[in-house]
Design an enzyme around this catalytic site. Sequence first.
Site, PDB file in Angstrom:
ATOM      1  N   SER A   1      34.821  29.536  46.010  1.00 53.14           N
ATOM      2  CA  SER A   1      35.155  30.264  47.137  1.00 53.14           C
ATOM      3  C   SER A   1      34.467  29.647  48.323  1.00 53.14           C
ATOM      4  CB  SER A   1      34.517  31.618  46.887  1.00 53.14           C
ATOM      5  OG  SER A   1      35.263  32.606  47.798  1.00 53.14           O
TER       6      SER A   1
ATOM      7  N   HIS B   1      39.555  35.936  40.714  1.00 52.81           N
ATOM      8  CA  HIS B   1      38.556  35.244  41.683  1.00 52.81           C
ATOM      9  C   HIS B   1      37.459  34.709  41.088  1.00 52.81           C
ATOM     10  CE1 HIS B   1      37.547  33.590  45.467  1.00 52.81           C
ATOM     11  NE2 HIS B   1      36.538  34.362  45.697  1.00 52.81           N
TER      12      HIS B   1
END
Length: 256
Positions: free
Chosen positions: A89, A234
């Site tokens: 991320s 994610h």
Amino acid sequence: MKLNTRAQSAQQSNNNSPIVLVHGLFGSLDNLGILARELVADHDILQVDMRNHGLSARSPEMNYPAMAQDLLDTLDAHSIERATFIGHSMGGKAVMALTALAPQRMAGLVAIDIAPVDYAVRRHDEIFAAINAVTAAQAATRQQAAAVMRNVIDEEGVIQFLLKSFVDGQWRFNVPVLWEQYPHIVGWEEVPAWEHPALFIPGGNSPYVTEQYRQPLLKQFPQAKAHVIAGAGHWVHAEKPEAVLRAIRRYLADNA
């Protein structure tokens, strides 16, 4: 800025490049520990706390050129000439920004569920609300903090992830700066093409790396390959660690 780190030496002697593991927003150097524990078999490992996270220094600045400079300063502090960087991320974006600052210091790049784009979307307002609610309630323990956060966040996994950075009644990230600088964190400034193999590992259920980002990704990383992890969101490495490690191992072997 030299970052707070945890360094581990490879369990077996080898000529492999060291691996630097770089966490995402609201994380700490522990977050990619599941990867470190396996990769340390034959790689020196360096885990970092990014600025305004964990035990690294605080700064009013939170953008990718600054974060890339932190990574470079930390390499220098550990006398590491070249390393393979694995970032999740925000950490993946920091690693991609390093290709513009010091491409010669990068032996490889793995970006977990992130693309080199300006997302122009706020996905973390609920998390900020939960964090601020904990502070306002003057929670002293993780149990108290969790009870407060459950009023705001439905996903227990996200609550447990955040609690790792709640220590002695305090958050270990710089909440006001992360809030103020959030447009820089979700944003992106295009980098020159990095003409080396790079691995992108999207979660199949995640919105962060989709077909709409293919063109800007390949413009900046023309030798990129993607390995989509089906059924993962994610936090791919936490949800499907074995599949992520297999993809990383294949990439490392192909580019040794």
